[in-house]
Design a protein around this motif. Structure first.
Motif, PDB file in Angstrom:
ATOM      1  N   THR A  58      41.960  19.531  22.826  1.00 47.23           N
ATOM      2  CA  THR A  58      41.766  20.414  21.677  1.00 47.23           C
ATOM      3  C   THR A  58      40.895  19.807  20.580  1.00 47.23           C
ATOM      4  O   THR A  58      40.500  20.515  19.660  1.00 47.23           O
ATOM      5  N   ARG A  90      49.267  18.850  12.332  1.00 50.56           N
ATOM      6  CA  ARG A  90      47.947  18.330  12.698  1.00 50.56           C
ATOM      7  C   ARG A  90      47.280  17.779  11.445  1.00 50.56           C
ATOM      8  O   ARG A  90      47.555  18.218  10.328  1.00 50.56           O
ATOM      9  N   GLN A 133      41.849  17.978  18.229  1.00 48.39           N
ATOM     10  CA  GLN A 133      42.605  17.966  16.978  1.00 48.39           C
ATOM     11  C   GLN A 133      43.411  16.682  16.909  1.00 48.39           C
ATOM     12  O   GLN A 133      43.829  16.144  17.938  1.00 48.39           O
ATOM     13  N   PHE A 187      48.422   9.577  13.986  1.00 51.53           N
ATOM     14  CA  PHE A 187      47.832  10.724  14.651  1.00 51.53           C
ATOM     15  C   PHE A 187      46.805  10.234  15.657  1.00 51.53           C
ATOM     16  O   PHE A 187      46.110   9.246  15.416  1.00 51.53           O
ATOM     17  N   HIS A 199      43.562  14.562  20.280  1.00 53.87           N
ATOM     18  CA  HIS A 199      43.951  15.169  21.542  1.00 53.87           C
ATOM     19  C   HIS A 199      42.674  15.520  22.309  1.00 53.87           C
ATOM     20  O   HIS A 199      41.800  16.214  21.782  1.00 53.87           O
ATOM     21  N   HIS A 203      52.309  18.903  20.333  1.00 54.06           N
ATOM     22  CA  HIS A 203      52.486  19.927  19.291  1.00 54.06           C
ATOM     23  C   HIS A 203      52.968  19.207  18.038  1.00 54.06           C
ATOM     24  O   HIS A 203      53.314  18.041  18.059  1.00 54.06           O
ATOM     25  N   LEU A 217      46.718  15.094  16.410  1.00 54.01           N
ATOM     26  CA  LEU A 217      48.126  15.459  16.510  1.00 54.01           C
ATOM     27  C   LEU A 217      48.975  14.198  16.447  1.00 54.01           C
ATOM     28  O   LEU A 217      48.464  13.096  16.677  1.00 54.01           O
ATOM     29  N   GLU A 272      43.945  17.170   9.268  1.00 52.28           N
ATOM     30  CA  GLU A 272      42.622  17.699   9.007  1.00 52.28           C
ATOM     31  C   GLU A 272      41.877  16.706   8.128  1.00 52.28           C
ATOM     32  O   GLU A 272      42.351  16.343   7.046  1.00 52.28           O
TER      33      GLU A 272
END
Length: 75
Positions: free
Chosen positions: A57, A70, A59, A51, A54, A67, A61, A72
């Motif tokens: 955003t 994601r 986040q 991951f 990004h 997209h 990803l 956490e």
């Protein structure tokens, strides 16, 4: 001194992968690269994921994707 407003990625840290459709998978952080922007994690099934943070955003990803599931970070 200011503290981070969210958990920082640490090797051995806990996370969860939020899949499309609302399902979640527990994960463990195996590696942190590029000043915390690129993470390698292992899902509960043993599958390895990469991951990246990004920039638009903030986040995590899938690497190279805009997209998808994601990541956490958990405290």
């Amino acid at each position: 001194m200011l503290q981070p407003t969210r958990p920082l990625p640490l090797i051995g840290g806990n996370a969860r992968i939020a899949h499309f459709g609302g399902s979640f998978e527990s994960a463990r952080i195996l590696a942190v690269d590029e000043q915390g922007r690129l993470l390698e994690v292992e899902g509960e099934s043993g599958e390895l994921y990469e991951f990246e943070l990004h920039p638009a955003t903030a986040q995590f990803l899938p690497r190279g994707e805009r997209h998808g599931p994601r990541l956490e970070l958990l405290a």
